[in-house]
Structures are given as structure tokens and as C-alpha cells.
Write a protein that holds these residues in place. Structure first.
Motif, short mmCIF file in Angstrom:
data_model
loop_
_atom_site.label_atom_id
_atom_site.label_comp_id
_atom_site.label_asym_id
_atom_site.label_seq_id
_atom_site.Cartn_x
_atom_site.Cartn_y
_atom_site.Cartn_z
N TYR A 28 -7.40 9.01 2.28
CA TYR A 28 -8.56 8.36 2.89
C TYR A 28 -9.59 9.43 3.26
CZ TYR A 28 -5.60 4.21 3.71
OH TYR A 28 -4.78 3.13 3.57
N LEU A 76 -9.29 2.24 -9.32
CA LEU A 76 -10.00 1.74 -8.14
C LEU A 76 -11.37 1.20 -8.52
CD1 LEU A 76 -10.12 1.21 -5.15
CD2 LEU A 76 -10.74 3.61 -4.77
N ARG A 82 -11.78 4.07 3.16
CA ARG A 82 -10.85 3.00 3.50
C ARG A 82 -11.37 1.63 3.03
NH1 ARG A 82 -10.12 4.48 8.43
NH2 ARG A 82 -8.07 5.46 8.29
N THR A 136 0.85 -1.20 0.00
CA THR A 136 0.00 0.00 0.00
C THR A 136 0.88 1.24 0.00
OG1 THR A 136 -0.20 0.05 2.43
CG2 THR A 136 -1.85 -1.20 1.22
N LEU A 175 -4.89 4.26 -7.21
CA LEU A 175 -6.21 4.07 -6.63
C LEU A 175 -6.75 5.39 -6.09
CD1 LEU A 175 -5.59 0.69 -4.79
CD2 LEU A 175 -6.40 1.08 -7.13
N ASN A 212 -2.43 4.22 -3.00
CA ASN A 212 -3.66 4.79 -2.44
C ASN A 212 -3.60 6.31 -2.39
OD1 ASN A 212 -4.38 2.14 -2.02
ND2 ASN A 212 -4.18 2.20 0.20
N PHE A 267 -10.34 0.99 -0.63
CA PHE A 267 -8.94 0.58 -0.77
C PHE A 267 -8.75 -0.86 -0.28
CE2 PHE A 267 -8.27 5.31 -0.23
CZ PHE A 267 -7.85 5.54 -1.53
#
Length: 286
Positions: A142, A264, A173, A104, A196, A139, A176
Motif C-alpha cells: 500500500y 489491477l 488502498r 486479500t 494486484l 495485493n 485495491f
């Protein structure tokens, strides 16, 4: 196939385990590594094997990887101190001969000007050098990072940050986590780098979502970096923490998290969670 999820006692790790099970993985095929095993007791109750795993204790990583085919390395939680622990996990994965290592990372880690990026870039480079078959999950932000802002806006009606009119492409979250579960369970992802991200939103857009969820008007009030520094210091934060947060906002103001990739939604096969949905999950009593 046996899958190890590191940092499984954390919020993302828990959600990844849940997503693996929801997508058909047998609980007994999942190993949940946790620095504090007791914090993952609920996963053990689901039939998941919970084992001690501390990024700073190489022997714990080797033990956790015994019999494991695929591993998710969730980035460490202490900015500035992540890389040594990551290197320990990568080295252990190489020794164990895993067939897939997912990591990640952060959005455009190799090119973005973001205070968080250098550690992720260094980790990505170490993974490449290790020769371990890998998938990079970059990522974006968030949505849950704004939980404190949401709570503050509930009291004041103001959402303030030093990002000007910049935008982020955040996702929840859970989104992900589901993407991580997909690449761990499916073939064909090794060697890929996924950017993502959720839909682009300005801070005014985020304030509007707060308004809808809170049932009161929330106004986005842009702040200067000096105003932000003063406010953070008034909360009792130390100088290093204040500087770090201000640097984050400065990077965001320059577009560091403003991206448009659709990886994503393509991976999880559905639209990402909306800001309103994410904020409602953070205010269950509302």
C-alpha cells in the motif's frame, strides 16, 4: 445478491463498501462485519447493514454470513496471529455455502520470500482445501504504508530505508478496494488469482514524489540494516517489532515486491493512483 465485507471498520473495508456502492450495489445488499460495530456507524448511515464479526468468535461469523452469497475476507491486522481467524471465516463460509469467497492476500504469496507471506500462503491453501469457490486478490504494497515516512520527510527532507536500490510496485488502498468490489460484483472471477500491483517505483522515485507534494527537496538515503535497527530502537520499539520491520526491508531489498503484472489496471479499468496523488491525499492541508 448479498455481499459480506469483513473487517469493514478498517480503512480497506470502508473503501470496499464505498466502491461497491459506487459501482451500483444497493447499500441494503451489503453486510459490513466489524469487530467494533460503532466504528462502522458511518456505513450504517449509508444504509449498509452493520453486524458484529470477530474472527476469533466463530458464532459471530456464522451470524454475519446468514443469507450472504459472496464474502470478502480481508486479512487480519496482526501479523503472526492471522491464520486461526482466517480459518474460522473459511470454515463458516463453507458451512454457509457461499458462492464466492474473495481473499486479500499478498503479492506472489506462494513463492515470494517475504516475512508476511507464510500466513497468506497458509490461508490460500486452506481456502483451496475448503472447496469454497474463491478468488485470490494478491495485493502488493500500500502506498499509504509510507505515511509516516512522508511526515518525517516533511520535517527532515530525508526518506531513509534499508532497501538499497530496490523497487516496489505499490498502489493506493482505494485501487485495491475497487478491485475487490469488481470481483465481488462481477461473474467470471471464481478460480482466478490476481496479482494486484501498481507501477514499479524505486525509493528514489518515491522520494521524488514526496518532494513534489511537500514542496521541498526530499532525498532518499539508503540505510544499512544495523542503522535501521538502531533508529527504530531509538523510537522505543520493542525488539520483535524492530526485527520484523528490518526483515521487511531486507525482503524488499531482494525484490520481493518488485513485480510487473497489470491485473489491477485491467480489473478497475483505469490507471492506478500515482504516488503524487496518494501522497497528496495523505497531506490534505498542503
Amino acid at each position: 445478491m448479498t455481499i459480506l465485507v469483513t473487517a469493514a471498520s478498517g480503512q480497506l473495508g470502508h473503501l470496499v463498501v464505498d466502491a461497491l456502492i459506487a459501482r451500483g450495489a444497493s447499500p441494503d445488499s451489503i453486510v459490513a462485519g466489524a469487530r467494533t460495530v460503532a466504528k462502522a456507524a458511518d456505513l450504517a448511515d449509508k444504509g449498509v447493514r452493520v453486524v458484529p464479526l470477530d474472527y476469533t468468535v466463530p458464532e459471530s461469523i456464522d451470524a454475519a454470513l446468514d443469507g450472504v452469497d459472496s464474502v470478502l475476507l480481508i486479512s487480519g491486522s496482526e501479523p503472526g496471529n492471522r491464520v486461526p481467524g482466517h480459518l474460522n471465516v473459511i470454515a463458516a463460509a463453507a458451512r454457509a455455502g457461499v458462492s464466492k469467497l474473495a481473499y486479500t492476500s499478498v503479492s506472489h504469496a506462494d513463492t515470494v520470500e517475504l516475512v508476511l507471506a507464510p500466513e497468506h500462503k497458509a490461508t490460500e491453501e486452506a481456502i483451496a482445501a475448503s472447496g469454497v469457490p474463491a478468488v485470490l486478490l494478491r495485493n502488493n504494497w500500500y502506498m499509504e504504508n509510507y505515511a509516516g515516512d512522508l511526515a518525517g520527510a516533511a520535517q527532515t527532507g530525508v526518506f531513509s530505508a534499508a532497501v538499497g536500490d530496490a523497487a516496489v510496485s505499490a498502489a493506493a488502498r482505494v485501487d485495491f478496494a475497487e478491485a475487490a468490489a469488481v470481483v465481488l460484483l462481477e461473474d467470471g472471477h471464481v478460480g482466478r488469482t490476481y496479482e494486484l500491483a501498481g507501477p514499479r517505483a524505486t525509493y528514489a522515485d518515491i522520494a521524488a514524489a514526496m518532494s513534489e507534494v511537500l514542496g521541498r527537496e526530499v532525498v532518499y538515503a539508503p540505510a544499512t540494516t544495523e542503522e535501521l535497527s538502531t533508529r527504530l530502537a531509538s523510537f522505543g520499539l520493542d525488539e520483535a517489532t524492530v526485527g520484523f520491520v528490518v526483515a521487511l526491508d531486507t525482503d524488499i531489498s531482494r525484490g520481493a515486491l518488485d513485480v510487473s503484472e497489470q491485473d489491477l489496471t485491467n480489473l478497475i479499468g483505469r490507471p492506478t493512483t500515482s504516488w503524487v496523488e496518494a501522497f497528496r491525499a495523505l497531506t490534505p492541508a498542503s
